[in-house]
Scaffold this motif. Structure first.
Motif, PDB file in Angstrom:
ATOM      1  N   PHE A 291      11.951  33.549  42.155  1.00 18.12           N
ATOM      2  CA  PHE A 291      12.567  34.850  41.906  1.00 18.12           C
ATOM      3  C   PHE A 291      13.452  34.706  40.682  1.00 18.12           C
ATOM      4  O   PHE A 291      14.263  33.789  40.610  1.00 18.12           O
TER       5      PHE A 291
ATOM      6  N   HIS B 156       9.471  30.396  50.129  1.00 15.56           N
ATOM      7  CA  HIS B 156       9.436  31.621  49.346  1.00 15.56           C
ATOM      8  C   HIS B 156       8.947  31.371  47.915  1.00 15.56           C
ATOM      9  O   HIS B 156       9.112  30.282  47.381  1.00 15.56           O
TER      10      HIS B 156
ATOM     11  N   VAL C 186      12.256  42.815  53.250  1.00 14.22           N
ATOM     12  CA  VAL C 186      11.069  42.360  52.531  1.00 14.22           C
ATOM     13  C   VAL C 186      10.115  41.693  53.508  1.00 14.22           C
ATOM     14  O   VAL C 186      10.510  40.790  54.244  1.00 14.22           O
TER      15      VAL C 186
ATOM     16  N   TRP D  96       7.081  38.956  44.239  1.00 17.86           N
ATOM     17  CA  TRP D  96       6.532  38.312  45.424  1.00 17.86           C
ATOM     18  C   TRP D  96       5.222  38.936  45.885  1.00 17.86           C
ATOM     19  O   TRP D  96       4.552  38.375  46.745  1.00 17.86           O
TER      20      TRP D  96
ATOM     21  N   PHE E  67      11.349  42.497  44.197  1.00 20.09           N
ATOM     22  CA  PHE E  67      10.643  41.731  45.237  1.00 20.09           C
ATOM     23  C   PHE E  67       9.164  42.109  45.273  1.00 20.09           C
ATOM     24  O   PHE E  67       8.296  41.237  45.396  1.00 20.09           O
TER      25      PHE E  67
ATOM     26  N   ALA F 262       8.518  45.935  50.272  1.00 24.68           N
ATOM     27  CA  ALA F 262       9.954  45.980  50.532  1.00 24.68           C
ATOM     28  C   ALA F 262      10.373  47.429  50.728  1.00 24.68           C
ATOM     29  O   ALA F 262       9.735  48.342  50.209  1.00 24.68           O
TER      30      ALA F 262
END
Length: 191
Positions: A181, A178, A88, A58, A54, A62
């Motif tokens: 991923f 989001h 997160v 991103w 993450f 986290a």
């Protein structure tokens, strides 16, 4: 006639210092401590690997695990506090003992000791709190990592991605939501 009775919670410092046994965490449900069992080393390793993914993918912050004050009383005490395996969000995770608000995502690494009731309670609490993304992970009997990516649709969770083993797991970015991923699930255990 209804009375507006204030909700009573557990002071944050009391929650953080609550004693627990080996492989246990203390969560708060309706202002009362609840002891939860946690998994073993593969469970923890998987959570840490997801933290790193993450943060890398991103650009978020986290933590594993993460204290989340889902419902707070007017006096700042915790009415409902959970400890997702991964939480997160942003820089606040580096400086607050208990995150209050709605994180960007949470991860639950389910263990064989988790009951269906417990899993459904947490899913419902997270959805009602407005959590936009819940990633569920577990190890199959064959040792493969399984991932289920769920997006909050208000009245329910919608599973928008499922992956396992050595196949690439990909969830595209959403507009205003989001980022993308991608991961091969079994690489999370560095196989």
């Amino acid at each position: 006639m209804s009375l507006d009775v204030p909700r009573l919670g557990v002071p944050v410092d009391v929650w953080l210092s609550a004693p627990s046994g080996f492989a246990e965490v203390v969560e708060v449900v309706d202002g009362t401590f609840v002891i939860k069992k946690v998994g073993g080393n593969p469970h923890h390793y998987l959570a840490i690997s997801l933290v790193l993914e993450f943060e890398r993918q991103w650009g978020a912050v986290a933590t594993a695990p993460g204290h989340w004050g889902i419902e707070m009383a007017a006096d700042g005490s915790v009415v409902r506090g959970r400890i997702p395996d991964v939480l997160v969000d942003g820089d606040a995770l580096r400086s607050v003992d208990v995150f209050v608000g709605v994180p960007a995502a949470a991860v639950e690494v389910w263990s064989p000791s988790n009951t269906l009731r417990e899993m459904n309670e947490k899913r419902a609490e997270y959805r009602l709190a407005g959590l936009p993304v819940l990633l569920e992970a577990f190890l199959s009997d064959s040792g493969d990592v399984n991932l289920d990516w769920m997006v909050n649709r208000g009245s329910h969770w919608a599973t928008t991605g499922t992956g396992q083993g050595d196949a690439l797991f990909t969830v595209p970015a959403t507009d205003g939501g989001h980022p993308a991923f991608r991961v091969v699930p079994n690489t999370l255990l560095r196989r």
